[in-house]
Each structure stands twice: as structure tokens, then as C-alpha cells.
Write an enzyme that holds these catalytic residues in place. Structure first.
Site, mmCIF file in Angstrom:
data_model
loop_
_atom_site.group_PDB
_atom_site.id
_atom_site.type_symbol
_atom_site.label_atom_id
_atom_site.label_comp_id
_atom_site.label_asym_id
_atom_site.label_seq_id
_atom_site.Cartn_x
_atom_site.Cartn_y
_atom_site.Cartn_z
ATOM 1 C CB SER A 412 35.792 42.155 42.856
ATOM 2 O OG SER A 412 36.623 42.764 43.776
ATOM 3 C CG HIS A 433 40.236 40.623 40.443
ATOM 4 N ND1 HIS A 433 39.501 39.468 40.444
ATOM 5 C CD2 HIS A 433 39.960 41.239 41.618
ATOM 6 C CE1 HIS A 433 38.805 39.393 41.562
ATOM 7 N NE2 HIS A 433 39.075 40.448 42.293
ATOM 8 C CD GLU A 445 39.991 36.215 38.284
ATOM 9 O OE1 GLU A 445 39.477 35.097 38.311
ATOM 10 O OE2 GLU A 445 39.336 37.252 38.499
ATOM 11 C CG ASN A 483 35.747 37.004 43.269
ATOM 12 O OD1 ASN A 483 36.472 36.287 43.951
ATOM 13 N ND2 ASN A 483 35.867 38.310 43.268
#
Ligand code: NAI
Length: 687
Positions: A412, A433, A445, A483
Site C-alpha cells: 500500500s 494494489h 491501482e 490512499n
């Protein structure tokens, strides 16, 4: 055969006129297609032909309007002009359907007297996905075939139905052989002619709607049942209104209402945002320096390392599409636990059939030995989030995997380039991801390392389509796109608490904006112990976790929860917050709801501008795709970048400066944002 125009031919097969469209890729109702249909029907109906079949070449029947050119959409002949010709036809008109008959395509087909289809065809009215309603009679004709209940479901969900179901419901009159559509349609129409089958004009049909006349309960119940799902959207409500009119009013009155509502919907900010998103999602798949024809490698078997929360969910994605997965763990107990969690997930999933669960479980093989990955075409690592651990795993993978295998990490936050450097084949290393739960969340992702090859990228994009994920491509940078952009807002909630704002008030503001839940409710769902506090910087969330309040999964969090996980205000949580606030010496502030919203959203806008500036995201619209699919950003608002453009970047920057003075440097406007604002430009490109 006569060419009507560049995309339409009219031919004669015995007594039957065949009107054929060929406008790749999807025979969308562009101006040229409409001209071809209009002229074609006119000529066919003026000829001596006893019947007309309309059919398409290529991979599909008319798959909808051509939304790429709005100005052309308004030119004549309109879809309605074509429909009037069809409605006025004095001889059988048959729509021959393969691929997808969607939107305006289905609305044309609904004006034929009969519809035949191949078994793989699908039919639907997906306009609601673009914040619209059908605008060419769909809300009036469909209830007259299906009855109001089924029509409501189909039009408000936007989901197409399969040919077999369409046959059962009477939407299709006959299924014909998969590879014999034209012959099947011709034979159907000849039978109809021979048998003197009466022509069915849907606008005249009353039998399916009459039983519901004067019974508003059906619509009231439907409105109530879907209220939560359609929260804040205008189109579904208008669809219900129009279908009700189909039951209660003469056809032409219903049609007039539909037209009025269609134009209102088309002018709405929601529809503009949804149409923006529609194109954003498609452009996110394009990588300018990786040509579309780059060969993707074949992926027939997959390895997953780590059978934890993410590894298990990731493995399910592949088992669901019939790809065998080898799952590697360190200890037998961990493997056993991971596999049993997957089984539980399958058993609990809606409509799960035991044989389906067994089929999927049989594709999952556990192992404690990385050597068992030697035949895998792709391996995805989902072990602990620790760079040293990941580097070791990739060193081992480099030895265990065959040449050409793609080696992916689900990290992440970590630096993918460093992970890739642990192998002798950084060109084959990529980030995949997933978001939690990986078997449910739509976003993937794809992280592109400095050395990731075009083939590896093309393979990842291809694979993402197979497992039906929505993708964005990110360069390497902490937190990648979703994120990273969401984090400042989730950090700032600590300041909200210190200013004396109750969690429920903040949550309410963001829920009302359109998020599925506010930030505190979300943290409670994810778990307050998942993210560690930064060194030397304590947060209220961290303090809660220390006190055993880990969120919904245990002890409650910012809220307390009952057995059904319904939240209620928590005196214990409030005390932790209050103690923390007093100890830190923070003063209570007056903050308006508007300010709560602006502070939350503009922090994301600002971070997004930084992500663009740094080249982590290729386009502003990619950031919107990431936040909508990864963090529940309401699609009706278009995502943070689009939203900021609608507000006006000058206004956003002015507010950020005001907040910077009032609340601190976290609000300092990003240089890119200031520059674009000064130049009167937009983040999403158009000025
Ligand atoms: P987890 O702790 O649930 O699972 C990790 C699993 O990997 C454990 O079962 C552990 O036994 C196993 N493992 C560790 N080292 C191993 C090795 N050398 N060989 C084989 N198995 C090994 O962790 P989680 O949450 O599944 O996270 C995994 C990765 O996914 C991390 O990199 C995390 O950052 C990333 N991620 C996590 C998300 C989340 O919401 N939990 C979301 C997106 C990514």
C-alpha cells in the site's frame, strides 16, 4: 443491395427488405446512423417488400446513443423521427438482435413489431448510470411489455437482461441460433407473414399495465424500498414517475412527461458528473507510452503469497474466473485459517450454491513451499507491510518463478522500485494494489515501477479487465494515488475532535454530501488499530485503539455498536476524546457545517494537485476514478478534481489560504493549484 449511406445498406431477400447497419465499434446512434435508419425505413416502407428486418453487422446491435458528440445528438433525424416511421409501418418490422441492445438501441427495437435475438444477446436501458432516464420512449414502452414492476427494476438498475430472460418476459419473441441471426430473423418473419400474425404496436398495448391502474401502492412501495440505494439521485425518482405515467396516462402524455424529465436530467449537475466519470473510467485504461497493441502475456495460473486479509481476497478474484491459484504461507495453521476464511466468504455470499463454492475452492491450492510457484504466470505478494520482508520474498520469487512470470506486490505504501531491485528482473515487477475487501472493492491501482516493462503493464491491464476491476495507473510514491489523496482528510479529523466537534456531526456532513459513511464511521469499520500513529505524534484514534476500542470488530470505536452493528453515541469514546483535548490544551472552536465539508474536501483536492504535479497520476481524472472506487467518493459529484473545477479553483485556493491562517500549514495550497487558479484553468483539463 443499395447503399443508403456510409453505414447503412438496404437489400431484398425475397419479399423481405433487410436494413443492415455497420457503424463500428458498437453501431451507436450517431447522426449518420440515424440518417441511415431513417432513410432506410422510408425506402423499405415505400418499396413492395412485405416486411422489414433491421439487423447490425459487427459485434453488436445498436448499443446506445452516441454520447461523444452532444451537438450531433440534437440534430434531425432524431430517434423519435425513426420511431414514428416504425410505429406507422403497415407491415411487420422485426429487430434482429445480437451483442447488446442498449439505451436508444433497445428503444428502437421496442418500436419493431417483433424482436428476435441470439442466446448471447443482452437487452437493457442503462441511462440511469449516466444520471439520465431513457429519452426515446423506453419508460413508456417497456412497462407495456413487462408490466410496471419488472420495468421499474430494469430501468432504475440500468442492468441489462439476458436473451433467455427477455424471451421468458415477452421482450423477445423468439431465440434463434447463435450463428444464424439473419436466417433466423428471416424465417421468423416469413412464418409471421404466412400465419397472418397480427402486428403488435407497443404503444397500443394495455394488457400489462391496465391491472395496475389506480393502484399507486406499487410505486410507493418501490420508492420506499429503493430510497436508500438511490439517495440523492434525481434520475431514479423521475423514472418511477414516468413508469407510473405509463400505467395511468395515455401513451403520448407519458411520452411528453418522459421527454421533459429527460431534458431536466440531462441538464442536471449529477448527469454532467456521471458522464464525465464515464469517460474518465475509460481513459484511465490508456497509457500514452504503452501502445494499445502491446502484447499482454497469457495468465493461466496465479500464485498468491500470504493467506491473510488481502491474500485471501485476491485469490478469490481469480478462482471466480476459473483461474487456479497456489497460495503460499509460512505455517500450516496460517494456511488452513486463510483457506477457511475464503470458504466462509463464499458460503456467506449472496445466492451461493454449494457446488459453486466447491468448484472455486477446488481451484485454490495451498502450499508452504515457494518452489510450487514455478509454473505460475503471475505471482502476487501480500505479506506483511515491511520492506525487508518483501525484499526477501522477492529474492526468493526471483529464484522460484519461471522466466517471463510477472511478479506483483500488493504493497500500500512501500517503494516498489526497491522491491523490484531485489530481483534480477525488475522489468517483470509491478504493483497490483487491491483495496480491502479485495474480492469486493472495484478499484485496482496498477503501480508502475521505473523499470516495469510495457508488456508487464499490458498484462496487468488485461488481467484487471478479466477480474472486472476498475483501474488506475500510478507511479511509485508513498500511498500511490487513492490512499495518498484520502489521507490528509483522515488525518485532519483529529483536529476536528480537538476543536470539540462530535464525530457524529462530522460524519453527518460527509454522509449528506454523498459518501456512504462519514470518516469516523469508516475508521470504526476498517479498525482503529490498522494504522499506527506516526512516531512522536499521538492521535485520538491511536488512544482509542490503546484503550481496546478497535472499532466495529471489538470494543467499539468512535461509536458503540449493538449486535447488529448499529452505531450509537459512546460516552466512553467521548470521554477519551475530551481527556485528550484537555491534556493537549486545545480550545473549542465554532465551526460551521460548510467549513467541515470544505476543509475535508479541499484537503483532498490539494493533495490531488500534488499527486499530479509529481507525476504519480497521469491525469486528474485518474485521481477521481481512484477516489470514487477506492474511497466511496460519490460519483454524482464526479470525484475531488472534477468537484473542485465545478466550484472554481480560485474559490478553492482562497478558502485553503483562509484555512491555512486559521487552522495551520496542512492547508497550504499546492503550487499547481495556485497556478491553475491564477491562469483561470481547470484541474481536469478543460478551461
Ligand atoms: P495480513 O497480516 O492479514 O496477512 C499477511 C499474511 O502473510 C499472513 O497470513 C502471514 O502469515 C503471511 N506471510 C508473511 N510473510 C510471509 C512469507 N514470507 N511467506 C508466506 N506468507 C507470509 O496482512 P494484509 O492486511 O493481508 O496485508 C498484506 C499486504 O497487503 C500488505 O502489504 C498490506 O500493506 C497490503 N494491503 C493491505 C490492505 C488492507 O486493508 N489490509 C489494503 C491494501 C493492501
Amino acid at each position: 443491395m443499395t447503399a443508403i449511406n456510409a453505414v447503412t445498406d438496404l437489400s431484398q431477400d425475397g419479399e423481405v427488405a433487410v436494413l443492415t447497419l455497420n457503424s463500428p465499434p458498437v453501431n451507436a446512434l450517431s447522426l449518420t446512423v440515424r440518417e441511415g435508419l431513417f432513410e432506410g425505413f422510408k425506402q423499405a416502407l415505400a418499396s413492395s417488400a412485405k416486411a422489414v428486418v433491421v439487423i447490425c453487422d459487427g459485434r453488436t446491435f445498436i448499443a446506445g446513443a452516441d454520447v461523444s458528440n452532444l451537438a450531433d445528438m440534437l440534430k434531425d433525424p432524431s430517434i423519435e423521427d425513426i420511431q414514428k416511421l416504425m410505429d406507422g409501418a403497415d407491415r411487420p418490422v422485426v429487430a434482429a438482435i445480437h451483442g447488446t441492445a442498449l439505451g436508444g438501441g433497445l428503444e428502437i427495437a421496442l418500436c419493431a413489431h417483433f424482436r428476435v435475438a441470439v442466446p448471447s444477446a443482452r437487452l437493457g436501458l442503462p441511462e440511469v448510470n449516466l444520471g439520465l432516464l431513457p429519452g426515446a420512449g423506453g419508460t413508456q414502452r417497456l412497462p407495456r411489455v413487462l408490466g410496471p414492476q419488472k420495468a421499474l427494476e430494469m430501468i432504475t438498475s440500468g442492468k441489462p437482461i439476458r436473451a433467455a430472460e427477455a424471451l421468458e418476459l415477452g421482450l423477445v419473441d423468439e431465440l434463434v441460433a447463435e450463428d444464424g441471426l439473419r436466417a433466423g430473423a428471416l424465417s421468423f418473419v416469413r412464418k409471421a407473414l404466412a400465419g397472418g400474425r397480427p402486428l403488435v404496436r407497443l404503444r397500443d398495448r394495455d394488457d400489462k399495465v391496465a391491472p395496475f391502474r389506480g393502484k399507486p401502492e406499487l410505486f410507493e412501495t418501490f420508492r420506499q424500498a429503493t430510497a436508500k440505494n438511490f439517495r440523492g439521485q434525481v434520475a431514479p425518482d423521475w423514472i418511477v414517475e414516468c413508469v407510473e405515467a405509463a400505467v395511468e396516462k395515455p401513451f403520448d402524455e407519458g411520452l411528453a412527461l418522459e421527454k421533459q424529465r429527460f431534458f431536466q436530467a440531462a441538464m442536471s449537475p449529477q448527469s454532467a458528473a456521471r458522464r464525465y466519470y464515464f469517460f474518465a473510467e475509460r481513459s484511465a485504461q490508456k497509457i500514452p507510452d504503452v501502445p494499445a497493441e502491446t502484447a499482454a502475456r497469457e495468465v493461466k495460473s496465479v500464485g498468491v503469497i500470504g493467506a491473510g486479509t488481502m491474500g485471501g481476497g485476491i485469490a478469490m478474484n481469480f478462482a471466480n474466473i476459473g483461474v487456479p491459484v497456489t497460495i503460499i504461507e509460512m505455517k500450516p495453521e496460517a494456511l488452513e485459517h486463510g483457506l477457511s476464511v475464503i470458504r466462509g466468504n463464499y458460503e456467506r455470499s449472496r445466492g451461493a450454491r454449494p457446488e459453486e463454492t466447491e468448484k472455486r475452492m477446488s481451484l485454490l491450492k495451498g502450499s508452504l513451499d515457494m518452489a510450487d510457484l514455478k509454473d505460475c504466470d503471475l505471482v502476487i505478494e501480500a505479506v506483511f507491510e515491511n520492506l525487508e520482508v518483501k525484499k526477501q520474498v522477492f529474492q526468493k520469487l526471483d529464484q522460484a518463478c519461471k522466466p517471463g512470470a510477472i511478479l506483483a506486490s500488493n504493497t500500500s505504501y512501500l517503494n516498489l522500485n526497491e522491491i523490484a531491485a531485489a530481483t534480477g528482473r525488475p522489468q517483470d515487477v509491478i504493483g497490483l494494489h487491491f483495496f480491502s475487501p479485495a474480492q469486493v472493492m472495484p478499484l485496482l491501482e496498477i503501480v508502475r515501477g521505473d523499470k516495469t516493462s510495457p508488456e508487464a503493464l499490458a498484462t496487468a491491464v488485461d488481467l484487471a479487465k478479466r477480474i472486472r476491476k476498475t483501474i488506475v495507473i500510478s507511479r511509485v510514491g508513498p500511498g500511490f494515488i487513492a490512499n495518498r489523496v484520502a489521507m490528509p482528510r483522515l488525518t485532519e479529523i483529529n483536529s476536528f475532535l480537538l476543536e470539540g466537534l462530535p464525530p457524529a456531526r462530522v460524519d453527518k456532513v460527509l454522509y449528506e454530501f454523498g459518501f456512504p459513511m462519514g470518516p469516523f464511521a469508516m475508521l470504526d469499520l476498517v479498525g482503529l488499530d490498522v494504522i499506527a500513529d506516526p512516531p512522536g505524534h499521538q492521535t485520538i484514534r491511536g488512544r482509542m485503539a490503546e484503550a481496546g476500542r478497535r472499532g466495529q470488530k471489538g470494543g467499539g470505536g468512535f461509536y458503540d455498536y449493538d449486535e447488529s452493528r448499529n452505531p450509537r453515541p459512546s460516552p466512553a469514546a467521548d470521554k477519551i476524546i475530551e481527556d485528550f483535548r484537555i491534556a493537549s490544551g486545545a480550545a473549542i472552536k465554532e465551526v460551521t457545517d460548510e467549513e467541515i465539508l470544505e476543509r475535508s474536501l479541499y484537503l483532498e483536492v490539494n493533495e490531488g494537485a500534488k499527486v499530479l504535479e509529481e507525476g504519480i497520476a497521469m491525469r486528474a481524472s485518474d485521481i477521481d476514478v481512484a477516489l470514487i472506487n477506492g474511497y466511496g467518493w460519490p460519483v454524482d459529484r464526479g470525484g475531488p478534481m472534477y468537484y473542485a473545477d465545478q466550484i472554481g479553483l480560485d474559490k478553492v485556493v482562497a478558502k485553503l489560504k483562509e484555512f491555512e491562517l486559521k487552522y495551520g500549514p496542512q492547508y497550504k495550497p499546492a503550487p499547481r493549484l495556485e497556478r491553475l487558479a491564477a491562469e483561470g484553468k481547470k484541474l481536469t483539463g478543460k478551461s
